[in-house]
Design a protein around this motif. Sequence first.
Motif, PDB file in Angstrom:
ATOM      1  N   ARG A 110       0.827  -0.641   0.378  1.00 24.06           N
ATOM      2  CA  ARG A 110      -0.228   0.296  -0.203  1.00 24.06           C
ATOM      3  C   ARG A 110       0.557   0.924  -0.538  1.00 24.06           C
ATOM      4  O   ARG A 110       0.342   2.665   0.086  1.00 24.06           O
ATOM      5  CB  ARG A 110      -0.773   0.490   1.187  1.00 24.06           C
ATOM      6  N   TYR A 111       1.858   1.351   0.028  1.00 28.24           N
ATOM      7  CA  TYR A 111       3.017   2.837  -0.444  1.00 28.24           C
ATOM      8  C   TYR A 111       2.564   3.146  -1.347  1.00 28.24           C
ATOM      9  O   TYR A 111       2.129   4.568  -1.200  1.00 28.24           O
ATOM     10  CB  TYR A 111       4.464   1.973  -0.643  1.00 28.24           C
ATOM     11  N   THR A 112       2.299   2.527  -2.463  1.00 27.24           N
ATOM     12  CA  THR A 112       2.113   3.088  -3.695  1.00 27.24           C
ATOM     13  C   THR A 112       0.549   3.576  -3.666  1.00 27.24           C
ATOM     14  O   THR A 112       0.489   4.943  -3.698  1.00 27.24           O
ATOM     15  CB  THR A 112       2.231   2.158  -5.220  1.00 27.24           C
ATOM     16  N   ALA A 113      -0.120   3.244  -2.989  1.00 26.13           N
ATOM     17  CA  ALA A 113      -1.664   4.222  -2.669  1.00 26.13           C
ATOM     18  C   ALA A 113      -2.023   5.117  -2.119  1.00 26.13           C
ATOM     19  O   ALA A 113      -2.226   6.200  -2.041  1.00 26.13           O
ATOM     20  CB  ALA A 113      -2.414   2.891  -1.778  1.00 26.13           C
ATOM     21  N   VAL A 114      -1.314   5.233  -0.695  1.00 21.59           N
ATOM     22  CA  VAL A 114      -0.649   6.297  -0.059  1.00 21.59           C
ATOM     23  C   VAL A 114       0.555   7.194  -0.885  1.00 21.59           C
ATOM     24  O   VAL A 114       0.329   8.646  -0.371  1.00 21.59           O
ATOM     25  CB  VAL A 114       0.814   6.380   1.144  1.00 21.59           C
ATOM     26  N   ALA A 115       1.427   6.893  -1.242  1.00 15.75           N
ATOM     27  CA  ALA A 115       1.769   7.712  -2.432  1.00 15.75           C
ATOM     28  C   ALA A 115       1.153   8.920  -3.324  1.00 15.75           C
ATOM     29  O   ALA A 115       0.504   9.872  -3.959  1.00 15.75           O
ATOM     30  CB  ALA A 115       3.636   7.223  -2.688  1.00 15.75           C
ATOM     31  N   ALA A 116       0.136   8.285  -3.979  1.00 16.37           N
ATOM     32  CA  ALA A 116      -0.435   8.309  -5.070  1.00 16.37           C
ATOM     33  C   ALA A 116      -2.087   9.461  -3.863  1.00 16.37           C
ATOM     34  O   ALA A 116      -1.976  10.946  -4.667  1.00 16.37           O
ATOM     35  CB  ALA A 116      -1.648   7.454  -5.167  1.00 16.37           C
ATOM     36  N   TYR A 117      -2.091   9.593  -2.876  1.00 18.11           N
ATOM     37  CA  TYR A 117      -2.912   9.775  -2.039  1.00 18.11           C
ATOM     38  C   TYR A 117      -2.374  11.386  -1.679  1.00 18.11           C
ATOM     39  O   TYR A 117      -3.161  12.277  -1.756  1.00 18.11           O
ATOM     40  CB  TYR A 117      -3.753   9.421  -1.441  1.00 18.11           C
ATOM     41  N   LEU A 118      -1.428  11.337  -1.098  1.00 13.68           N
ATOM     42  CA  LEU A 118      -0.618  12.573  -0.985  1.00 13.68           C
ATOM     43  C   LEU A 118      -0.629  13.738  -2.090  1.00 13.68           C
ATOM     44  O   LEU A 118      -0.410  14.610  -1.855  1.00 13.68           O
ATOM     45  CB  LEU A 118       1.037  11.704  -0.453  1.00 13.68           C
ATOM     46  N   HIS A 119      -0.109  12.800  -3.561  1.00 11.27           N
ATOM     47  CA  HIS A 119       0.251  13.522  -4.756  1.00 11.27           C
ATOM     48  C   HIS A 119      -0.902  13.958  -5.286  1.00 11.27           C
ATOM     49  O   HIS A 119      -0.793  15.692  -5.581  1.00 11.27           O
ATOM     50  CB  HIS A 119       1.313  13.027  -5.433  1.00 11.27           C
TER      51      HIS A 119
END
Length: 380
Positions: free
Chosen positions: A331-340
């Motif tokens: 879920r690292y990538t999903a979190v990165a997407a949300y923050l971006h």
Amino acid sequence: MVDEALLRTLTPTVIGILVRRGADFAAAEDAVQDALVEAVRVWPGGPPRDPQGWLVTVAWRKFLDATRADTSRQRREVLVEAEPVAGPGEAVDDTLQLYFLCAHPSLTPASAVALTLRAVGGLTTRQIAQAYLVPEATMAQRISRAKRTVSGVQFNQPGDVATVLRVLYLVFNEGYSGDVDLAAEAIRLTRQLAAKINHAEVAGLLSLMLLHHARRPARTGPDGRLVPLAEQDRGRWNTRLIAEGVDVLQIALASDRLGEFQAQAAIAALHADARKAEETDWVQIVEWYDELVRLTDSPVARLNRAVAVGEADGPRAGLAALAELDPALPRYTAVAAYLHERDGDLVTAARLYAEAARSAPNLPEREHLTRQAARLNLLK
């Protein structure tokens, strides 16, 4: 109609009585399961006045029938005659030891979960197999191997509460499948454990389960789609479970024996306390994640902390916290997407949402992330 809840509650006590009478754990558990089947067949015509005594009598008879040809039968019977044992109405309760036995360190997590549901929870092999979406024969083999593994363990050995709690949390996180609601079953078993042991982390886990379970009605929309926490209809949250969870947590925290489940419950309580998503006290949540990281050094806790930092101090701060973690983390990538997205970089966010969808652990999450990517692609 048979009271299945009563049968499940009595199961560990009856197993404990048979073990004290000389049966090994595997044989006792088999005999009790046979007695439960007999109860389902007989009790609809009129339940006995002493259900526990009835189960003990029938299970002990089943055990003796199964071992009559065994050379150790006489030794067992002599043991029973020579030593006073717990009769049907006596107040010796071995349920706590069964929790420890079923969560023995020699068992794999999957085997410990299955054995706990069967021996402590009183579920049938078929019910457990349906809940875990595996063939009944596969689950039967798993349970049989687990019982053989722990059959030589002394029943009076001290157990590890932390291991028991991990097993119960695994059960809870399986949620609902088939005709058994494993989240509700995990709450029932954790309540049972909390009633038998004064332990702050047992209370912490119970609080965490109650607070998460309270949000369950709002987690999916009418079409079955996943609804993120910030978008949930909080009017659908179960306020009774929230109030109970907060009460249990406050008592646990007052003992000043902080553990990881209490810290997680405190975070859940702060979410539950906010009437609207924008009223969430993210500063306090970051502080509790700091405690959780201190207690566990868990990469998952650090990942969730990065989200909280992004809410409390802005998306740039969240991305900076995220940059310290391993990108291979689930879920690292999903979190990165949300923050971006929060930072206004819609192109990067859309790409990352699509990438996260491809590695999502389940279909609802994959569909949610795919929709997020499609939504941003329309806005670009």
